[in-house]
Design a protein around this motif. Structure first.
Motif, PDB file in Angstrom:
ATOM      1  N   LEU A  92       0.861  -1.178   0.000  1.00 30.09           N
ATOM      2  CA  LEU A  92       0.000   0.000   0.000  1.00 30.09           C
ATOM      3  C   LEU A  92       0.902   1.236   0.000  1.00 30.09           C
ATOM      4  O   LEU A  92       1.993   1.226   0.580  1.00 30.09           O
ATOM      5  CB  LEU A  92      -0.880   0.016   1.250  1.00 30.09           C
ATOM      6  CG  LEU A  92      -1.964  -1.052   1.319  1.00 30.09           C
ATOM      7  CD1 LEU A  92      -2.520  -1.147   2.738  1.00 30.09           C
ATOM      8  CD2 LEU A  92      -3.069  -0.748   0.329  1.00 30.09           C
ATOM      9  N   GLY A  93       0.434   2.311  -0.626  1.00 25.12           N
ATOM     10  CA  GLY A  93       1.225   3.534  -0.692  1.00 25.12           C
ATOM     11  C   GLY A  93       1.367   4.212   0.656  1.00 25.12           C
ATOM     12  O   GLY A  93       0.423   4.287   1.435  1.00 25.12           O
ATOM     13  N   TYR A 102      -5.241   4.123  -6.199  1.00 23.10           N
ATOM     14  CA  TYR A 102      -5.945   4.767  -5.093  1.00 23.10           C
ATOM     15  C   TYR A 102      -5.920   3.938  -3.808  1.00 23.10           C
ATOM     16  O   TYR A 102      -6.855   3.978  -3.026  1.00 23.10           O
ATOM     17  CB  TYR A 102      -7.392   5.128  -5.490  1.00 23.10           C
ATOM     18  CG  TYR A 102      -7.422   5.999  -6.718  1.00 23.10           C
ATOM     19  CD1 TYR A 102      -7.043   7.321  -6.656  1.00 23.10           C
ATOM     20  CD2 TYR A 102      -7.781   5.468  -7.948  1.00 23.10           C
ATOM     21  CE1 TYR A 102      -7.033   8.122  -7.790  1.00 23.10           C
ATOM     22  CE2 TYR A 102      -7.778   6.263  -9.091  1.00 23.10           C
ATOM     23  CZ  TYR A 102      -7.399   7.587  -9.001  1.00 23.10           C
ATOM     24  OH  TYR A 102      -7.387   8.360 -10.120  1.00 23.10           O
ATOM     25  N   ASN A 103      -4.845   3.197  -3.587  1.00 16.20           N
ATOM     26  CA  ASN A 103      -4.707   2.389  -2.380  1.00 16.20           C
ATOM     27  C   ASN A 103      -3.540   2.886  -1.549  1.00 16.20           C
ATOM     28  O   ASN A 103      -2.393   2.856  -1.991  1.00 16.20           O
ATOM     29  CB  ASN A 103      -4.482   0.910  -2.737  1.00 16.20           C
ATOM     30  CG  ASN A 103      -5.739   0.267  -3.249  1.00 16.20           C
ATOM     31  OD1 ASN A 103      -6.650   0.010  -2.475  1.00 16.20           O
ATOM     32  ND2 ASN A 103      -5.811   0.021  -4.548  1.00 16.20           N
ATOM     33  N   CYS A 104      -3.846   3.332  -0.330  1.00 11.02           N
ATOM     34  CA  CYS A 104      -2.837   3.839   0.600  1.00 11.02           C
ATOM     35  C   CYS A 104      -2.964   3.110   1.937  1.00 11.02           C
ATOM     36  O   CYS A 104      -4.001   2.505   2.218  1.00 11.02           O
ATOM     37  CB  CYS A 104      -3.042   5.336   0.842  1.00 11.02           C
ATOM     38  SG  CYS A 104      -2.966   6.351  -0.653  1.00 11.02           S
ATOM     39  N   VAL A 105      -1.925   3.228   2.781  1.00  8.08           N
ATOM     40  CA  VAL A 105      -1.991   2.670   4.134  1.00  8.08           C
ATOM     41  C   VAL A 105      -3.184   3.307   4.852  1.00  8.08           C
ATOM     42  O   VAL A 105      -3.627   4.402   4.483  1.00  8.08           O
ATOM     43  CB  VAL A 105      -0.669   2.918   4.905  1.00  8.08           C
ATOM     44  CG1 VAL A 105       0.471   2.106   4.326  1.00  8.08           C
ATOM     45  CG2 VAL A 105      -0.328   4.393   4.959  1.00  8.08           C
ATOM     46  N   PRO A 106      -3.732   2.646   5.883  1.00  5.97           N
ATOM     47  CA  PRO A 106      -4.949   3.149   6.532  1.00  5.97           C
ATOM     48  C   PRO A 106      -4.844   4.557   7.128  1.00  5.97           C
ATOM     49  O   PRO A 106      -5.856   5.228   7.272  1.00  5.97           O
ATOM     50  CB  PRO A 106      -5.214   2.122   7.640  1.00  5.97           C
ATOM     51  CG  PRO A 106      -4.575   0.874   7.159  1.00  5.97           C
ATOM     52  CD  PRO A 106      -3.361   1.328   6.387  1.00  5.97           C
ATOM     53  N   TYR A 107      -3.643   5.017   7.462  1.00  4.45           N
ATOM     54  CA  TYR A 107      -3.512   6.350   8.048  1.00  4.45           C
ATOM     55  C   TYR A 107      -3.254   7.424   6.980  1.00  4.45           C
ATOM     56  O   TYR A 107      -2.869   8.555   7.286  1.00  4.45           O
ATOM     57  CB  TYR A 107      -2.416   6.385   9.118  1.00  4.45           C
ATOM     58  CG  TYR A 107      -1.057   5.914   8.650  1.00  4.45           C
ATOM     59  CD1 TYR A 107      -0.155   6.816   8.099  1.00  4.45           C
ATOM     60  CD2 TYR A 107      -0.692   4.583   8.777  1.00  4.45           C
ATOM     61  CE1 TYR A 107       1.095   6.389   7.657  1.00  4.45           C
ATOM     62  CE2 TYR A 107       0.549   4.150   8.346  1.00  4.45           C
ATOM     63  CZ  TYR A 107       1.433   5.059   7.796  1.00  4.45           C
ATOM     64  OH  TYR A 107       2.667   4.641   7.366  1.00  4.45           O
ATOM     65  N   ARG A 122      -3.522  11.404   6.780  1.00  2.00           N
ATOM     66  CA  ARG A 122      -4.734  11.979   7.373  1.00  2.00           C
ATOM     67  C   ARG A 122      -4.297  12.863   8.546  1.00  2.00           C
ATOM     68  O   ARG A 122      -3.307  12.584   9.198  1.00  2.00           O
ATOM     69  CB  ARG A 122      -5.663  10.881   7.871  1.00  2.00           C
ATOM     70  CG  ARG A 122      -6.206  10.010   6.758  1.00  2.00           C
ATOM     71  CD  ARG A 122      -7.010   8.849   7.335  1.00  2.00           C
ATOM     72  NE  ARG A 122      -7.344   7.906   6.318  1.00  2.00           N
ATOM     73  CZ  ARG A 122      -8.534   7.808   5.731  1.00  2.00           C
ATOM     74  NH1 ARG A 122      -9.504   8.628   6.088  1.00  2.00           N
ATOM     75  NH2 ARG A 122      -8.761   6.907   4.800  1.00  2.00           N
ATOM     76  N   GLY A 123      -5.091  13.888   8.822  1.00  2.00           N
ATOM     77  CA  GLY A 123      -4.734  14.834   9.870  1.00  2.00           C
ATOM     78  C   GLY A 123      -4.900  14.280  11.270  1.00  2.00           C
ATOM     79  O   GLY A 123      -5.863  13.581  11.561  1.00  2.00           O
ATOM     80  N   GLY A 124      -3.965  14.619  12.137  1.00  2.52           N
ATOM     81  CA  GLY A 124      -4.057  14.298  13.555  1.00  2.52           C
ATOM     82  C   GLY A 124      -4.707  15.461  14.292  1.00  2.52           C
ATOM     83  O   GLY A 124      -5.056  16.484  13.692  1.00  2.52           O
ATOM     84  N   LEU A 139      -7.650  11.459  11.099  1.00  2.00           N
ATOM     85  CA  LEU A 139      -7.422  10.106  11.604  1.00  2.00           C
ATOM     86  C   LEU A 139      -8.556   9.647  12.512  1.00  2.00           C
ATOM     87  O   LEU A 139      -9.120  10.451  13.268  1.00  2.00           O
ATOM     88  CB  LEU A 139      -6.131  10.055  12.419  1.00  2.00           C
ATOM     89  CG  LEU A 139      -4.828  10.067  11.656  1.00  2.00           C
ATOM     90  CD1 LEU A 139      -3.664  10.268  12.622  1.00  2.00           C
ATOM     91  CD2 LEU A 139      -4.649   8.783  10.873  1.00  2.00           C
ATOM     92  N   GLY A 140      -8.845   8.360  12.448  1.00  4.44           N
ATOM     93  CA  GLY A 140      -9.752   7.709  13.395  1.00  4.44           C
ATOM     94  C   GLY A 140     -11.058   8.429  13.621  1.00  4.44           C
ATOM     95  O   GLY A 140     -11.773   8.754  12.683  1.00  4.44           O
TER      96      GLY A 140
END
Length: 163
Positions: A92-93, A102-107, A122-124, A139-140
């Motif tokens: 994953l990217g 269009y596939n990236c790590v979950p974060y 993704r923003g923290g 995130l989350g």
């Protein structure tokens, strides 16, 4: 093997599965290469893998670089892999890397608003989100709040418990 498993009181012993085709009896778990119809039929370490032509076989999930078929879950053995357009398990990217599929790590998520698609983190908490960064989310459980910053969601009102 061979005992009825038609009701919940007769669950199959370890090493067996309940075959619902026909008699509804316990059968031995299937080995690698055996045709299968769904989850729970294959021996430990094997999945009932869709081969893409309508056939399913018990096999180990494909490793990184191995051929795969995208209509499986999971598609690949590694959680940081996906089955790409060439039907190979690839990583994953990561943030900053291109994401042509269009596939990236979950974060991260794939940002394709500015030309070539790139994985963007993704923003923290307190970081940019939304319009400020091409609509990248948080995130989350965090939410994109005022000023396009990631914030904690507002607490929900407690439910009253009847006496």
């Amino acid at each position: 093997a061979g005992q009825s498993c038609a009701d919940d009181s007769n669950a199959c012993a370890d090493g067996l599965y309940c075959d619902f085709n026909g008699e509804v009896v316990c059968r031995e778990l299937l080995t690698a290469g055996a045709d299968c119809g769904g989850g729970g039929q294959c021996a430990e370490g094997l999945d009932c893998y869709n081969l893409g032509d309508g056939a399913r076989q018990c096999q180990a999930l494909p490793g990184e670089g191995d051929s795969c078929f995208p209509n499986n879950y999971p598609e690949c053995a590694r959680v940081d892999n996906y089955c790409d357009a060439s039907n190979r398990c690839v990583k994953l990217g990561l943030p900053g890397q291109e994401c042509p599929d269009y596939n990236c790590v979950p974060y991260a998520e794939c940002d394709y608003n500015g030309g070539s698609p790139v994985c963007t983190a993704r923003g923290g908490l307190g970081e940019d989100c939304g319009q400020a960064v091409n609509y990248v989310s948080c995130l989350g459980h965090l939410q994109c709040g005022e000023g396009d910053r990631c914030v904690e969601p507002e607490a929900e009102a407690a439910c009253e418990v009847p006496n």
